[in-house]
Design an enzyme around this catalytic site. Sequence first.
Site, short mmCIF file in Angstrom:
data_model
loop_
_atom_site.label_atom_id
_atom_site.label_comp_id
_atom_site.label_asym_id
_atom_site.label_seq_id
_atom_site.Cartn_x
_atom_site.Cartn_y
_atom_site.Cartn_z
CB VAL A 1 -0.88 -0.21 1.19
CG1 VAL A 1 -0.30 0.16 2.51
CG2 VAL A 1 -2.06 1.09 1.10
N GLY A 2 2.08 1.17 0.50
CA GLY A 2 2.99 2.39 0.60
C GLY A 2 3.66 2.48 -0.79
CB ILE B 1 -4.83 1.61 8.09
CG1 ILE B 1 -4.33 0.97 6.62
CG2 ILE B 1 -3.80 1.27 9.15
CD1 ILE B 1 -3.24 0.73 6.24
NE ARG C 1 -7.32 12.89 4.97
CZ ARG C 1 -6.85 13.68 3.84
NH1 ARG C 1 -7.84 13.97 2.63
NH2 ARG C 1 -5.61 13.85 3.74
CG HIS D 1 7.64 -3.74 7.37
ND1 HIS D 1 8.37 -2.47 6.73
CD2 HIS D 1 6.52 -3.46 7.13
CE1 HIS D 1 7.54 -1.94 5.93
NE2 HIS D 1 6.31 -2.45 6.08
O1 LIG Z 1 4.31 -1.67 4.57
C1 LIG Z 1 3.56 -2.45 3.82
C2 LIG Z 1 3.09 -1.99 2.59
O2 LIG Z 1 3.04 -0.65 2.47
O3 LIG Z 1 2.10 -2.62 2.08
#
Ligand SMILES: O=CC(=O)O
Length: 326
Positions: free
Chosen positions: A81-82, A162, A186, A291
């Site tokens: 996702v990042g 999230i 938001r 992570h």
């Molecule tokens: O850190 C994990 C991602 O960005 O999916």
Amino acid sequence: MSALPKVYVTRKVPPDGLDILRKSGQVQFDMWDSDDPVPRVELLKKVKGCDGILCVLTEKIDAQLLEAAGPNLKVVSTMSVGFDHLSLDELKKRGIRVGYTPDVLTDCVAELTVALLLTTSRRLIEATHEAKTGGWGTWRTLWLCGHELANSTVGILGLGRIGVAIAERLKPFKVKKFIYTDVVPRPELANMIEAEYVSFDELAKQSDFLAICCALTPETHGICNWNLFSKMKKNAIFINTSRGGVVNQEDLYEALSTGLIAGAGLDVTTPEPLPTHHPLFTLKNCVILPHIASASYTTRNAMSALAANNLLAGLRGEPMPQELKL
Ligand SMILES: O=CC(=O)O
């Protein structure tokens, strides 16, 4: 018949994504068939002439790599996702489309964030260590006391999917109030969790628990620094499951070691892996994970499937299921 588009997959990705690529019959692909990152020199060679790249977050997709790939490259699909590992300006300049994997990992990341928050605030790592190593003498009135969520104020820095999912999970713990800050309010997301928009300073001052959920961008780089920590409560717990780059780790070390804040739980650091001799590892009030926020079998497979589908749609010139707007 013209040859199928050429794709390089920079890591052994989970089977669901690979099956989609294989069964599509739409691409010919080569893969770095390993759990470890492909060496940069190899990567630069492998992407040459490719139409598409499916990468993970350890690969820097920058001008050098895009030059090495050459003019055929149309799509970069990241299984994350990042997207701080992608040079968006360089991609945009070349008209290369980008896919990423939001949504499919939201539940898993929120779940891990709650686990990390409780582990940090209730000092679970210290506690199991004491139990195993003979520190457990008798029941003591203030021994291994931590901080509870009931009646607390939870702050969220960067309210997105999230952050909302974390708040939804924390609510049943009887949190008194959710507050957040972001570049702009938001309201649609905030209404879902009855969160109040506050300034950055108020977020620091009021939060008993502060969850960092923002993307790493030039604006958020190092945003969690002395300026933030020095305004936080002494009982505050700092939780980061976004990117290590948003935190000034020297300042965090200082804040934790001098009791300026009570504890920190980090799933992300700079660099990754964090060297085992790093000072943060010496602190009992700092819980560090490697992570793993999205690390469930279901989610990692869903991420690889979405990355594969993004790539294939992009190569067909169709809208991607999840395309990053450049
Ligand atoms: O850190 C994990 C991602 O960005 O999916």
